[in-house]
Each structure stands twice: as structure tokens, then as C-alpha cells.
Write a protein that holds these residues in place. Structure first.
Motif, short mmCIF file in Angstrom:
data_model
loop_
_atom_site.label_atom_id
_atom_site.label_comp_id
_atom_site.label_asym_id
_atom_site.label_seq_id
_atom_site.Cartn_x
_atom_site.Cartn_y
_atom_site.Cartn_z
N GLY A 131 8.81 -22.35 8.09
CA GLY A 131 7.59 -21.74 8.63
C GLY A 131 7.75 -20.36 9.22
N PHE A 132 8.88 -19.69 8.95
CA PHE A 132 9.09 -18.35 9.49
C PHE A 132 8.51 -17.26 8.59
CE2 PHE A 132 13.06 -20.57 11.15
CZ PHE A 132 12.46 -20.87 12.37
N ILE A 133 8.20 -17.59 7.35
CA ILE A 133 7.63 -16.63 6.39
C ILE A 133 6.33 -17.18 5.84
CG2 ILE A 133 7.98 -15.44 4.17
CD1 ILE A 133 10.98 -15.64 4.61
N ASP A 134 5.27 -16.36 5.88
CA ASP A 134 4.04 -16.78 5.21
C ASP A 134 3.78 -15.96 3.95
OD1 ASP A 134 2.96 -14.35 6.06
OD2 ASP A 134 1.93 -15.23 7.77
N GLY A 135 4.34 -14.75 3.88
CA GLY A 135 4.26 -13.95 2.66
C GLY A 135 2.91 -13.38 2.34
N ASP A 136 2.02 -13.27 3.34
CA ASP A 136 0.66 -12.79 3.05
C ASP A 136 0.62 -11.29 2.79
OD1 ASP A 136 -2.17 -13.30 2.79
OD2 ASP A 136 -2.41 -12.19 4.65
N VAL A 137 1.38 -10.52 3.58
CA VAL A 137 1.40 -9.06 3.43
C VAL A 137 2.84 -8.61 3.24
CG1 VAL A 137 0.78 -6.84 4.46
CG2 VAL A 137 -0.61 -8.86 4.95
N ILE A 138 3.10 -7.89 2.15
CA ILE A 138 4.45 -7.40 1.87
C ILE A 138 4.44 -5.88 1.79
CG2 ILE A 138 5.18 -9.50 0.65
CD1 ILE A 138 4.71 -7.96 -1.99
N ALA A 139 5.61 -5.29 1.97
CA ALA A 139 5.73 -3.82 1.88
C ALA A 139 7.00 -3.48 1.13
CB ALA A 139 5.74 -3.20 3.27
N ILE A 140 6.96 -2.36 0.42
CA ILE A 140 8.10 -1.89 -0.37
C ILE A 140 8.45 -0.47 0.06
CG2 ILE A 140 8.87 -1.21 -2.70
CD1 ILE A 140 7.19 -3.50 -3.81
N ASP A 141 9.73 -0.20 0.20
CA ASP A 141 10.16 1.17 0.51
C ASP A 141 11.61 1.34 0.06
OD1 ASP A 141 9.85 3.73 1.38
OD2 ASP A 141 10.23 3.31 3.49
N ALA A 142 12.04 2.59 -0.02
CA ALA A 142 13.41 2.92 -0.42
C ALA A 142 14.08 3.73 0.68
CB ALA A 142 13.41 3.73 -1.72
N SER A 281 -1.13 -11.54 -0.45
CA SER A 281 -2.50 -11.06 -0.66
C SER A 281 -2.53 -9.54 -0.80
CB SER A 281 -3.40 -11.48 0.51
OG SER A 281 -3.42 -12.88 0.65
N TYR A 282 -1.61 -8.87 -0.08
CA TYR A 282 -1.60 -7.40 -0.09
C TYR A 282 -0.18 -6.87 -0.25
CZ TYR A 282 -6.32 -7.92 1.74
OH TYR A 282 -7.64 -8.28 1.90
N SER A 283 -0.05 -5.79 -1.01
CA SER A 283 1.23 -5.08 -1.18
C SER A 283 1.04 -3.65 -0.70
CB SER A 283 1.65 -5.09 -2.65
OG SER A 283 1.75 -6.41 -3.15
N LEU A 284 1.85 -3.24 0.27
CA LEU A 284 1.69 -1.93 0.90
C LEU A 284 2.83 -1.00 0.47
CD1 LEU A 284 0.95 -3.19 4.53
CD2 LEU A 284 -0.63 -3.02 2.60
N LEU A 285 2.48 0.20 -0.03
CA LEU A 285 3.48 1.16 -0.50
C LEU A 285 3.02 2.57 -0.14
CD1 LEU A 285 2.86 -1.13 -2.98
CD2 LEU A 285 4.99 -0.17 -3.78
N ASP A 286 3.98 3.50 -0.05
CA ASP A 286 3.60 4.88 0.28
C ASP A 286 3.23 5.66 -0.99
OD1 ASP A 286 5.95 5.81 -0.95
OD2 ASP A 286 7.07 5.83 0.93
N ALA A 287 2.93 6.95 -0.82
CA ALA A 287 2.39 7.76 -1.92
C ALA A 287 3.36 7.93 -3.08
CB ALA A 287 1.97 9.13 -1.39
N GLY A 288 4.66 7.72 -2.85
CA GLY A 288 5.64 7.83 -3.93
C GLY A 288 5.50 6.76 -4.99
N TYR A 289 4.71 5.74 -4.71
CA TYR A 289 4.54 4.62 -5.65
C TYR A 289 3.15 4.62 -6.29
CZ TYR A 289 8.67 2.76 -3.26
OH TYR A 289 9.92 2.59 -2.74
N SER A 303 -1.89 -10.03 -6.11
CA SER A 303 -1.87 -9.24 -4.89
C SER A 303 -2.71 -7.98 -5.06
CB SER A 303 -0.42 -8.87 -4.55
OG SER A 303 -0.37 -8.10 -3.38
N LYS A 304 -3.25 -7.48 -3.96
CA LYS A 304 -4.02 -6.23 -3.97
C LYS A 304 -3.10 -5.11 -3.45
CE LYS A 304 -8.39 -8.59 -3.06
NZ LYS A 304 -7.84 -9.97 -2.90
N ALA A 305 -2.90 -4.08 -4.25
CA ALA A 305 -2.02 -2.98 -3.87
C ALA A 305 -2.77 -1.96 -3.02
CB ALA A 305 -1.45 -2.32 -5.11
N LEU A 306 -2.21 -1.64 -1.84
CA LEU A 306 -2.73 -0.57 -1.00
C LEU A 306 -1.65 0.51 -0.96
CD1 LEU A 306 -4.32 -2.51 2.01
CD2 LEU A 306 -5.34 -1.87 -0.16
N ILE A 307 -1.88 1.58 -1.71
CA ILE A 307 -0.90 2.64 -1.87
C ILE A 307 -1.54 3.97 -1.49
CG2 ILE A 307 0.71 3.75 -3.47
CD1 ILE A 307 0.52 1.28 -5.26
N ASP A 308 -0.87 4.75 -0.65
CA ASP A 308 -1.39 6.07 -0.30
C ASP A 308 -1.62 6.89 -1.57
OD1 ASP A 308 -1.84 6.11 2.35
OD2 ASP A 308 0.04 7.07 2.93
#
Length: 452
Positions: A131-142, A281-289, A303-308
Motif C-alpha cells: 500500500g505504499f504505491i498507488d501509481g496514480d500520478v507519475i513523472a519522468i525526468d533525466a 492517470s497522469y504522466s508529467l514531463l517537462d518541455a524536452g519531452y 494515462s493522460k500526458a501533461l507536458i510543458d
């Protein structure tokens, strides 16, 4: 007047500062090194007998990360000089301190296996079950990682090229153009996967993509906070993090020259294939993606991508603002109202300024705008760009930046010691040690809450 005392929770830093007698049992409680022992242990009966304590050697590599010991040489010194440290790593009085070459041979065996990655996947599944992870909102970065390899020398200035006859200007004849287009198509098809366009990754599965990720050190470039170019020689670490819990769900290492955007699809595919129980539900990434195929891949895993938005010198339409919201005749932006999942449309309503607008009575302004998200997924996201709900969600992307900082400050990610593609072992040990500590902290906090 009574005050309620809230139970103080443990942090990641605190467990690292605890004494080894208290922290090591908590950290290594969930670590099953059986798969690693199968990889490094001697399989043949013939030859000289093995006198190495592989189990203790493996634990000592994790402890090297926890204790921030810079090199294997320094680790051996600590093992020689401290009897308590040797016992903490699992060595006995009968065991001799392994040589550097013994450690190197063991690390080479681990490198050619997938044992560390499998253990990481098992720990993520374990954290989800508890129960430590629900995985609803994820983010990717380098993040950039400097290599220990010797930097290549700059190429000497080449001799001036021989003057060639100038090419004929203008459009090629039809026969020549068709031949040229065919040649270009063949060149594109024969290129390595990570030199092709990003959309070439979409039909492949994660394993097929992973095998083609370049992992040798190379020159990389990025912009710093002042907008100036910064160069480094080495690698890039790519993380997919669950924003609420800050667990690393998947990590990949690539050469420093690989475009960040080309690593997003492998990470999303890996999440979907290795952890199907996690449905973000959501994947968050910066403008490089900001590439259309990444939006497609996010949609493919539900998932719905929210990318700058990255304009790339694209001009904005005159009837839209910088968030692509419609504008009225007076130049005011319409407000995001809602999203209709049945018709995949965003609904915009009249601006607040319309209440006092002189055109109100003439009905010259449209009251409601509806826009199909599929008409341009880069411009029209769910929730819509510029809305409060978009900004509120996008704030959570800082979680992946925080994890990057933790890895570099506390888990030796900025201290890659092995050269070439062996650097991936150091990278994997950093990721795995972070996950072990994170799981130990969450379990400790859970037991304290239950006790309270």
C-alpha cells in the motif's frame, strides 16, 4: 487547553544517519540476494575451490553506497581496518578480505545478468502490495552523470577540402528526385533505433527497445538555470517516479548524447509491461519531452500526458492565447470549464470580462467553445493548459527532481567508478539501495502509526 501531539515520521536522511546495527537490519530485511548469488557463484565442480564469501561481498557493495564510500579500494581498507564493519557486511573471522580483482570479476558477472533489475521490479511490486504505491500520478525526468572514462581528445583541424563544383540550384528532375527519396528512405531504415525518429519506437516492445539503448559514455549538452549550454562527458540517468510516494518505478541508463524524449516511450512501455497493476492517470514531463508519439504512448497505457509545451519557433494563432484557449473579440481568454470523456472534448466558457463587455447585448461573442483533444494532443491536454487544475497537477512533477537530488547527494549517483558500460552496475546499485531505504522508512513509519 489540550494539544494533540502528532507522531513524528522518519525521513530518508534519518535512517541513513542511524547506527549500522539499527539501520542495516531494517534496510536489508526485504532484500533477497538469491538471484545475485546464482549469477556470481561458481557453477563447475572442477578447478580451484571458491573461498570467497559472495554473500558478504554483495552486501558490502550496497553498504558502500549507504556509507558513501568512494571506491572499492576504500571499501577494502575499511574492511581491513574495522572488525565491526566486516561483521556488519556479513564477513566472518575465517574470511579474508577479497581483492579488488575479485570484486571486479563479481561485478562483471552481475553486469551481464538482469538480476539487479529483477530485484528492483520485485521491490516495487512489494511496495505496491503493502500500500505504499498507488501509481496514480507519475513523472519522468533525466539527470546527467559524469563518466570516469578518459575524455576523447579534440579532433585536429582537418585540411581544407578540395574545391568541388557547385551543385546546380533548383528542383531536381522527377527521376532524380525519386531516386534521392528512395536512398534517403533506405538510409533512415538502416539507422540504429535511437538515431531514428521517436515514432519508430511505438510498434516495438520494451525488451526490443532496451537492447538497443546506447550505454557507452558520450558528450552531452544541457542548458543550466541561466540558459547557458553546459557540456559533460558521460551518461544520462532516466527515471520514472511515482509522485506521491517518490518510488522509482523504472530507471534506464543511456549515453550522454541521447535525447531525453527518446527515453520516455521505453520507460512508459516498461511500466505497462513489468507492472500492469499500476495504472497511472497522469504522466508529467517537462518541455524536452513535447513530442506527439509520447502523447500517443501515454494514451496507449491509459494515462493522460501533461507536458510543458515547446513552441520550437511555431507561431501562435491570432485567435488563441499562449495556452491555446480561444480569445473573444476584445482579446480576453475563455475559461476552461470541463472535459467530456465521451466525445473527447474540452469545454471553454466566456471570460469573466464578458459581464461588462459592450458587445454583450449584441450577441456577437460565442458563449461556449468545444475543442477535440485528438485534433492536436500537444496543444490540448486534459485538464486544459492554463487551468488551475493543470498547474495543481503539474506541481507534483518536482517529485522526480527531488529523487534525482537524493540519488546524487546520498546514494553515489554522482560517483560512477566503473568505465564503459560497466557503469550501469553502479547506476543500478544506487537505484536499488534507494528503493531498499525508501521501503524500510515507509515500513518503519507505518509501524509507528499503528503503534500510536
Amino acid at each position: 487547553m489540550f494539544s494533540i501531539r502528532q507522531e513524528r515520521l522518519f525521513s530518508l536522511e534519518e535512517i541513513l544517519e542511524m547506527s549500522p546495527k539499527k539501520s542495516y537490519p531494517l534496510i536489508f530485511d526485504t532484500l533477497d540476494i538469491t538471484s545475485l548469488l546464482r549469477v556470481v557463484s561458481k557453477r563447475a565442480i572442477l578447478g580451484a575451490p571458491t573461498r570467497l564469501n559472495y554473500s558478504a561481498m554483495i552486501y558490502s557493495l550496497f553498504i558502500r553506497v549507504i556509507e558513501r564510500i568512494p571506491t572499492i579500494k576504500d571499501l577494502r581498507k575499511r574492511l581491513k581496518n574495522s572488525l565491526e564493519f566486516r561483521f556488519n557486511c556479513g564477513f566472518t573471522m575465517a574470511d579474508s578480505v577479497p581483492s579488488e580483482s575479485s570484486y571486479t570479476r563479481m561485478i562483471q558477472k552481475i553486469h551481464v545478468s538482469s538480476a539487479l533489475g529483477n530485484i528492483q521490479n520485485e521491490l516495487v511490486s512489494q511496495a505496491f502490495q503493502e500500500g505504499f504505491i498507488d501509481g496514480d500520478v507519475i513523472a519522468i525526468d533525466a539527470t546527467h552523470i559524469e563518466a570516469r572514462d578518459r575524455k576523447p581528445e579534440k579532433k585536429k583541424e582537418e585540411e581544407a577540402p578540395v574545391e568541388q563544383t557547385p551543385k546546380k540550384r533548383g528542383r531536381k528532375p522527377k527521376a532524380e528526385r525519386e531516386k534521392w527519396l528512395k536512398e534517403q528512405q533506405e538510409l533512415e531504415e538502416n539507422r540504429p533505433l535511437f538515431e531514428k525518429k521517436i515514432e519508430a519506437q511505438l510498434p516495438l516492445d520494451f525488451k526490443a527497445i532496451e537492447q538497443q539503448i546506447p550505454q557507452m559514455p558520450h558528450w552531452g549538452i544541457k542548458k543550466n538555470s541561466e540558459g547557458k549550454n553546459v557540456f559533460w562527458f558521460g551518461f544520462k540517468g532516466h527515471l520514472l517516479v511515482e509522485c506521491k510516494s517518490q518510488y522509482i518505478l523504472k530507471s534506464l541508463l543511456s549515453s550522454g548524447n541521447v535525447n531525453d524524449g527518446k527515453m520516455a516511450i521505453p520507460l512508459l512501455k516498461a511500466l505497462h509491461e513489468l507492472h500492469p497493476q499500476l495504472k497511472p492517470s497522469y504522466s508529467l514531463l517537462d518541455a524536452g519531452y513535447d513530442y506527439s508519439p509520447i502523447y500517443q504512448q501515454a494514451k496507449a497505457i491509459g494515462s493522460k500526458a501533461l507536458i510543458d509545451y515547446n513552441s520550437r519557433n511555431e507561431e501562435l494563432p491570432e485567435d488563441k492565447d499562449k495556452y491555446f484557449r480561444p480569445k473573444c473579440q476584445q482579446g480576453h481568454s475563455y475559461r476552461y470549464d470541463s472535459y467530456d470523456s465521451q466525445y473527447d472534448t474540452l469545454k471553454y466558457t466566456q471570460p469573466k470580462e464578458c459581464k461588462e463587455c459592450p458587445l454583450k447585448e449584441s450577441n456577437q461573442c460565442q458563449k461556449v467553445f468545444k475543442v477535440k483533444v485528438s485534433s492536436d494532443p500537444r496543444k490540448y491536454t486534459v485538464p486544459a493548459r492554463g487551468s488551475e487544475s493543470y498547474f495543481e497537477l503539474y506541481k507534483q512533477r518536482t517529485a522526480v527532481e527531488r529523487v534525482n537530488a537524493y540519488l546524487k547527494e546520498y546514494f553515489q549517483l554522482n560517483n560512477i567508478r566503473h568505465r564503459g558500460n560497466l557503469a550501469k552496475v553502479d547506476f543500478d546499485f544506487s537505484i536499488l539501495t534507494y528503493t531498499l531505504c525508501k521501503l524500510a522508512v515507509d515500513r518503519l513509519n507505518k509501524s509507528k502509526r499503528v503503534a500510536a
